[in-house]
Design an enzyme around this catalytic site. Sequence first.
Site, PDB file in Angstrom:
ATOM      1  N   SER A   1     -25.624  34.174 -41.220  1.00  8.85           N
ATOM      2  CA  SER A   1     -26.927  34.696 -41.276  1.00  8.85           C
ATOM      3  C   SER A   1     -26.884  35.672 -42.553  1.00  8.85           C
ATOM      4  CB  SER A   1     -27.094  35.689 -39.929  1.00  8.85           C
ATOM      5  OG  SER A   1     -28.433  36.224 -39.973  1.00  8.85           O
ATOM      6  N   VAL A   2     -28.174  35.950 -42.973  1.00 10.45           N
ATOM      7  CA  VAL A   2     -28.482  36.742 -44.102  1.00 10.45           C
ATOM      8  C   VAL A   2     -29.257  37.882 -43.566  1.00 10.45           C
ATOM      9  CG1 VAL A   2     -28.452  34.912 -45.875  1.00 10.45           C
ATOM     10  CG2 VAL A   2     -30.435  35.385 -44.774  1.00 10.45           C
TER      11      VAL A   2
ATOM     12  N   TYR B   1     -18.300  25.746 -51.906  1.00 13.39           N
ATOM     13  CA  TYR B   1     -19.525  26.602 -51.441  1.00 13.39           C
ATOM     14  C   TYR B   1     -20.197  27.455 -52.818  1.00 13.39           C
ATOM     15  CZ  TYR B   1     -17.966  26.109 -46.503  1.00 13.39           C
ATOM     16  OH  TYR B   1     -17.463  25.890 -45.241  1.00 13.39           O
TER      17      TYR B   1
ATOM     18  N   GLU C   1     -26.251  41.116 -33.830  1.00  9.85           N
ATOM     19  CA  GLU C   1     -26.473  40.364 -32.399  1.00  9.85           C
ATOM     20  C   GLU C   1     -25.246  39.314 -32.443  1.00  9.85           C
ATOM     21  OE1 GLU C   1     -29.365  36.717 -31.753  1.00  9.85           O
ATOM     22  OE2 GLU C   1     -30.320  38.757 -31.750  1.00  9.85           O
ATOM     23  N   ASN C   2     -25.009  38.793 -33.333  1.00  8.28           N
ATOM     24  CA  ASN C   2     -23.913  37.707 -33.406  1.00  8.28           C
ATOM     25  C   ASN C   2     -22.510  38.291 -33.071  1.00  8.28           C
ATOM     26  OD1 ASN C   2     -25.795  35.653 -33.686  1.00  8.28           O
ATOM     27  ND2 ASN C   2     -25.325  35.354 -35.931  1.00  8.28           N
TER      28      ASN C   2
ATOM     29  N   GLN D   1     -10.423  23.067 -38.646  1.00  8.56           N
ATOM     30  CA  GLN D   1     -12.146  23.664 -38.717  1.00  8.56           C
ATOM     31  C   GLN D   1     -12.927  22.331 -38.554  1.00  8.56           C
ATOM     32  OE1 GLN D   1     -15.039  25.740 -41.565  1.00  8.56           O
ATOM     33  NE2 GLN D   1     -13.197  26.839 -41.067  1.00  8.56           N
TER      34      GLN D   1
END
Length: 283
Positions: free
Chosen positions: A229-230, A48, A237-238, A157
């Site tokens: 999320s950014v 990444y 929320e997640n 994963q």
Amino acid sequence: MQTVTLNNGVEMPLLGFGVYQIPTEDTERAVSEALAAGYRLLDTAAAYGNEEAVGHAIKSSGVPREDLFVTTKLWVQDAPAQDNTRRAFETSLNKLGLDHLDLYLMHQPFGDVYGQWRAMEALHREGTAKAIGVANFYPDRLVDLIVNNEITPAVNQIETHPFFQRADHQALMREHGVQIQSWGGFAEGKNDLFTNPLLAGIGKEYGKSVAQVVLRWLTQRGVIAIPKSVRAERMAENIDVFDFQLTDEQMAQIAGLDTGSSLFFDHHDPEIVTWLAGRRLDA
């Protein structure tokens, strides 16, 4: 936060924060906001390119190391794979600024898998990798690794979302004591996931978003999820998905969305194998 117990007794959060495709310049802020929102499982990878930014966020967060569960991943290594795996691990550890990893995953089932796994087994025995596992292993490759090595992977994963649910793969992993973890839990919005009428209808019943329904569906199945999320409001929320439970009927309805195939790429496709196995990270 609910947890699962891995096959070596390590406790792992059922919901975490992933940083795949978050630009390096945004990663430190995003991880800092995720930690502030209550996430304690962080998932990154050498491939990444943002391990250093994750490490900076951890260092500045003030969250005790023992409260965190940090995962990173090994990319395909050139020969000699055992030596290069150890070097790759040490590089990741240095970038993260940590003295151990909670989970170290083999990112792809390619290259000298056995040599890489033997090195990972050694790191686990030494205690610098508290748990070791794999990613993107289909059942045949996973069972082959298990039956021919000493340590069974703690985690696999794999792509898991409403359109590719992997229930049969999860059952096989459970049989062998391997914990399933999802990547791509939202399918990156493919197939109009976020406006899916079924998921939206279920969400309306509970006052939840489609994303929350998907995360509740995953975690209720015992699948570890690592949404990305950014946006701080989306992160909050997640993580807010443990105050409701889907009914058996709703779980069965969502099961009907399964297409049985990947929305991204097939690890059995020779062209994909050639591309992934041939890719190397910059030193």
